[in-house]
Design a protein around this motif. Structure first.
Motif, PDB file in Angstrom:
ATOM      1  N   PHE A 175       0.962  -1.045   0.183  1.00  0.00           N
ATOM      2  CA  PHE A 175       0.006   0.216  -0.393  1.00  0.00           C
ATOM      3  C   PHE A 175       1.034   1.395  -0.327  1.00  0.00           C
ATOM      4  O   PHE A 175       0.034   2.618  -0.286  1.00  0.00           O
ATOM      5  CB  PHE A 175      -1.365  -0.266   1.274  1.00  0.00           C
ATOM      6  CG  PHE A 175      -1.890  -0.800   0.555  1.00  0.00           C
ATOM      7  CD1 PHE A 175      -2.470  -1.549  -0.301  1.00  0.00           C
ATOM      8  CD2 PHE A 175      -2.318  -2.336   2.498  1.00  0.00           C
ATOM      9  CE1 PHE A 175      -3.338  -2.615  -0.148  1.00  0.00           C
ATOM     10  CE2 PHE A 175      -3.292  -2.692   2.322  1.00  0.00           C
ATOM     11  CZ  PHE A 175      -4.223  -3.057   1.269  1.00  0.00           C
ATOM     12  N   MET A 176       1.831   1.321   0.333  1.00  0.00           N
ATOM     13  CA  MET A 176       2.626   2.160   0.487  1.00  0.00           C
ATOM     14  C   MET A 176       2.784   2.541  -1.526  1.00  0.00           C
ATOM     15  O   MET A 176       4.219   3.518  -1.499  1.00  0.00           O
ATOM     16  CB  MET A 176       4.067   2.057   0.955  1.00  0.00           C
ATOM     17  CG  MET A 176       3.861   1.838   2.226  1.00  0.00           C
ATOM     18  SD  MET A 176       2.757   3.255   3.040  1.00  0.00           S
ATOM     19  CE  MET A 176       1.645   2.128   3.263  1.00  0.00           C
ATOM     20  N   ARG A 177       2.606   1.312  -3.107  1.00  0.00           N
ATOM     21  CA  ARG A 177       3.435   1.817  -3.280  1.00  0.00           C
ATOM     22  C   ARG A 177       2.458   3.175  -4.347  1.00  0.00           C
ATOM     23  O   ARG A 177       0.867   3.238  -4.071  1.00  0.00           O
ATOM     24  CB  ARG A 177       2.788   1.026  -4.775  1.00  0.00           C
ATOM     25  CG  ARG A 177       4.384   0.050  -4.305  1.00  0.00           C
ATOM     26  CD  ARG A 177       4.414  -1.410  -4.890  1.00  0.00           C
ATOM     27  NE  ARG A 177       5.472  -2.879  -4.485  1.00  0.00           N
ATOM     28  CZ  ARG A 177       6.733  -2.774  -5.036  1.00  0.00           C
ATOM     29  NH1 ARG A 177       6.856  -1.828  -6.368  1.00  0.00           N
ATOM     30  NH2 ARG A 177       7.495  -2.948  -5.090  1.00  0.00           N
ATOM     31  N   GLY A 178       2.342   3.783  -4.992  1.00  0.00           N
ATOM     32  CA  GLY A 178       1.240   3.976  -6.250  1.00  0.00           C
ATOM     33  C   GLY A 178       1.418   6.165  -6.385  1.00  0.00           C
ATOM     34  O   GLY A 178       0.546   6.238  -6.864  1.00  0.00           O
ATOM     35  N   ASN A 179       2.629   5.986  -4.974  1.00  0.00           N
ATOM     36  CA  ASN A 179       2.558   7.943  -4.705  1.00  0.00           C
ATOM     37  C   ASN A 179       1.019   8.537  -5.123  1.00  0.00           C
ATOM     38  O   ASN A 179       0.504   9.362  -5.968  1.00  0.00           O
ATOM     39  CB  ASN A 179       3.530   8.242  -6.228  1.00  0.00           C
ATOM     40  CG  ASN A 179       4.920   7.813  -6.183  1.00  0.00           C
ATOM     41  OD1 ASN A 179       5.021   7.940  -5.214  1.00  0.00           O
ATOM     42  ND2 ASN A 179       4.897   7.614  -6.956  1.00  0.00           N
ATOM     43  N   LEU A 180      -0.499   8.244  -3.974  1.00  0.00           N
ATOM     44  CA  LEU A 180      -1.145   9.039  -4.035  1.00  0.00           C
ATOM     45  C   LEU A 180      -0.999  10.077  -3.676  1.00  0.00           C
ATOM     46  O   LEU A 180      -0.287  10.863  -2.855  1.00  0.00           O
ATOM     47  CB  LEU A 180      -1.931   7.734  -3.396  1.00  0.00           C
ATOM     48  CG  LEU A 180      -2.822   6.471  -4.219  1.00  0.00           C
ATOM     49  CD1 LEU A 180      -3.500   5.636  -3.157  1.00  0.00           C
ATOM     50  CD2 LEU A 180      -2.808   6.905  -5.498  1.00  0.00           C
ATOM     51  N   PRO A 181      -1.627  11.113  -4.158  1.00  0.00           N
ATOM     52  CA  PRO A 181      -1.493  12.671  -3.387  1.00  0.00           C
ATOM     53  C   PRO A 181      -2.845  12.703  -2.592  1.00  0.00           C
ATOM     54  O   PRO A 181      -3.243  13.033  -2.006  1.00  0.00           O
ATOM     55  CB  PRO A 181      -1.975  13.228  -4.914  1.00  0.00           C
ATOM     56  CG  PRO A 181      -3.131  12.775  -5.575  1.00  0.00           C
ATOM     57  CD  PRO A 181      -2.484  10.929  -5.260  1.00  0.00           C
ATOM     58  N   ASN A 182      -3.846  11.110  -2.544  1.00  0.00           N
ATOM     59  CA  ASN A 182      -4.942  11.132  -1.762  1.00  0.00           C
ATOM     60  C   ASN A 182      -4.343  11.491   0.157  1.00  0.00           C
ATOM     61  O   ASN A 182      -3.026  10.917   0.664  1.00  0.00           O
ATOM     62  CB  ASN A 182      -5.644  10.048  -1.045  1.00  0.00           C
ATOM     63  CG  ASN A 182      -6.093   9.872  -2.677  1.00  0.00           C
ATOM     64  OD1 ASN A 182      -5.512   9.610  -3.334  1.00  0.00           O
ATOM     65  ND2 ASN A 182      -7.431   9.391  -2.766  1.00  0.00           N
ATOM     66  N   PRO A 183      -5.358  12.178   1.281  1.00  0.00           N
ATOM     67  CA  PRO A 183      -5.123  12.670   2.189  1.00  0.00           C
ATOM     68  C   PRO A 183      -5.014  10.976   2.725  1.00  0.00           C
ATOM     69  O   PRO A 183      -6.402  10.449   2.810  1.00  0.00           O
ATOM     70  CB  PRO A 183      -6.111  13.096   2.723  1.00  0.00           C
ATOM     71  CG  PRO A 183      -7.403  13.157   2.371  1.00  0.00           C
ATOM     72  CD  PRO A 183      -6.564  13.234   0.780  1.00  0.00           C
TER      73      PRO A 183
END
Length: 450
Positions: A175-183
């Motif tokens: 779940f630390m993959r993906g570089n999501l900008p979400n809070p």
């Protein structure tokens, strides 16, 4: 609302009324199936009526959804959900179209379990305010592929809504993959000091650093690929936790007692893996303003969860139904059984329908050999693919044992086992068939848990 949406909604509600009020049968899949056949985007017509939270991942969706709903009902008057685990588009549509709102002054919450492969389309239509991520393990490879493929399906849904909160199991490094900008809100385990340096067992999926794909190390692991991980080659490590299990007090097959953020909590379901599900529910509850005392009360209520460690009496036997569907989940169920101080027997039921996953090769990666060290008194196998499971348990050291290809015969099998305590470990559709049979014989109410 368009004419097509109006017709779809009317048909869905009418079908639900016919099933529930006329035929007295459960189920939201058929009403949703008919509604989505008429209007595939029917959910967009109700999306603005709810604050939506989507719960997804490989294991634990149903229990996490049930516990989260229970927690939120401590504070909110209207919380709808899909309690029977009908988590594909038609089941979710049926749930949304037939929901009954009691307080029109307050926008209701919709807490929905969603199949990983359906998350993108469900999110697109329902516009969620949060995504809850439980874990990703190898599961139903005929449908999902490898774990990184599964995660990409989930990411496609999250990326549609960069403002939505992501409430993630930080102990799962994928779940630390993906570089999501979400809070983001992170939950996990902090019950041990961060001083160890170990590798996960060689057959463990999902232990690669997102920085350079090197194998991660762990200060401690809880199970499988989950724990306090870090990289030796980069600065990557598990992020700081917002909510954490800080102490494990007692684990039994019937309950788990742990401290969450220093407060003792008892969850009326066994297994370390289910503590993660409760922790996810705790995180959602705190985010939505439920206080610790309210969450504690919700956890300690003894309501049964559909198909998940349901305990029931069958004549003189204490029976517990547990769901198995992949190697990690099966091993956690076996570990839960290890905490039982009483002698027990096991009936394992294997189907290979679409909802189970057609590929049954996963049973060879489950550690059924460990049953030999637990003092299990007897085993039996059944279900549509009983021959596969029979061979697997025979190779695990149990030799010839009874088989029950017909689910209706499992009740009789329970009576013939030598122990008072019996576990039934079943794949999803086998569990549904078993519950229907138990309902038909009067041991439970209804086969679909609604």
């Amino acid at each position: 609302m368009s004419f097509k949406s109006t017709v779809a909604k009317t048909v869905g509600k009418a079908t639900y009324w016919g099933l529930h009020d006329v035929l007295h049968r459960g189920g939201t899949s058929l009403p949703g199936k008919l509604a989505t056949k008429i209007d595939p985007t029917i959910l967009t017509s109700v999306a603005d009526e709810y604050d939506v939270v989507l719960i997804t991942g490989t294991n634990g969706k149903t229990l996490t959804t049930a516990l989260t709903t229970r927690v939120l009902r401590e504070k909110y008057s209207d919380v709808i959900t899909n309690p029977s685990g009908s988590n594909m588009m038609q089941g979710i549509a049926g749930t949304m179209l037939t929901a009954k709102v009691r307080d029109a002054r307050q926008k209701p919450l919709a807490i929905l379990e969603v199949d990983e492969a359906n998350i993108e389309e469900v999110a697109r239509q329902l516009k969620p305010k949060a995504f809850v991520l439980t874990n990703i393990f190898r599961d139903q490879m005929d449908r999902y592929g490898e774990i990184y493929t599964t995660y990409e399906k989930i990411l496609k849904g999250i990326r549609l809504f960069p403002e939505a909160m992501v409430i993630a199991n930080a102990d799962s490094p994928i779940f630390m993959r993906g570089n999501l900008p979400n809070p983001k809100i992170y939950y996990g385990f902090n019950h041990l000091p961060a001083v160890g340096d170990e590798r996960a067992p060689h057959n463990t999926d999902g232990v690669l650093s997102p920085d350079d794909d090197t194998v991660l190390s762990y200060h401690f692991r809880t199970y499988a690929n989950q724990g306090y991980y870090f990289s030796h080659s980069t600065e990557f490590k598990r992020p700081a936790l917002d909510y954490a299990v800080t102490k494990i007090n007692e684990l039994t097959p019937r309950h788990s007692n742990v401290d969450i953020d220093g407060t003792p909590m008892q969850i009326e379901v066994g297994g370390l893996y289910n503590v993660y599900n409760a922790l996810a529910a705790y995180a959602v509850g705190r985010w939505l303003g439920v206080n610790t005392d309210q969450i504690k009360h919700a956890f300690e209520s003894n309501a049964q969860i559909f198909g998940r460690q349901e305990a029931l009496q069958v004549h003189d036997k204490e029976v517990t139904i547990v769901l198995i569907k992949n190697p990690v989940g099966a091993n956690q169920v076996l570990d839960m059984m290890k905490t039982d101080s009483e002698p027990f027997s096991l009936i394992a039921l294997l189907n290979a329908n679409y909802a189970d996953g057609i590929d049954t090769s996963w049973i060879w990666d489950a550690d059924f050999e460990s049953l030999k060290t637990m003092g299990v008194q007897a085993v039996a196998t059944g279900g549509e693919r009983y021959k596969d499971l029979y061979v697997r348990l025979k190779m695990a050291g149990f030799g010839d044992h009874p088989t029950y290809p017909e689910i209706k015969d499992v009740i009789k099998a329970i009576d013939e086992l030598p122990t008072k305590r019996v576990y039934i470990a079943a794949t999803y559709t086998a569990m549904l068939q078993l519950r229907e049979e138990l309902a038909a014989q009067g041991f439970i109410k209804g086969g679909m848990g609604e």
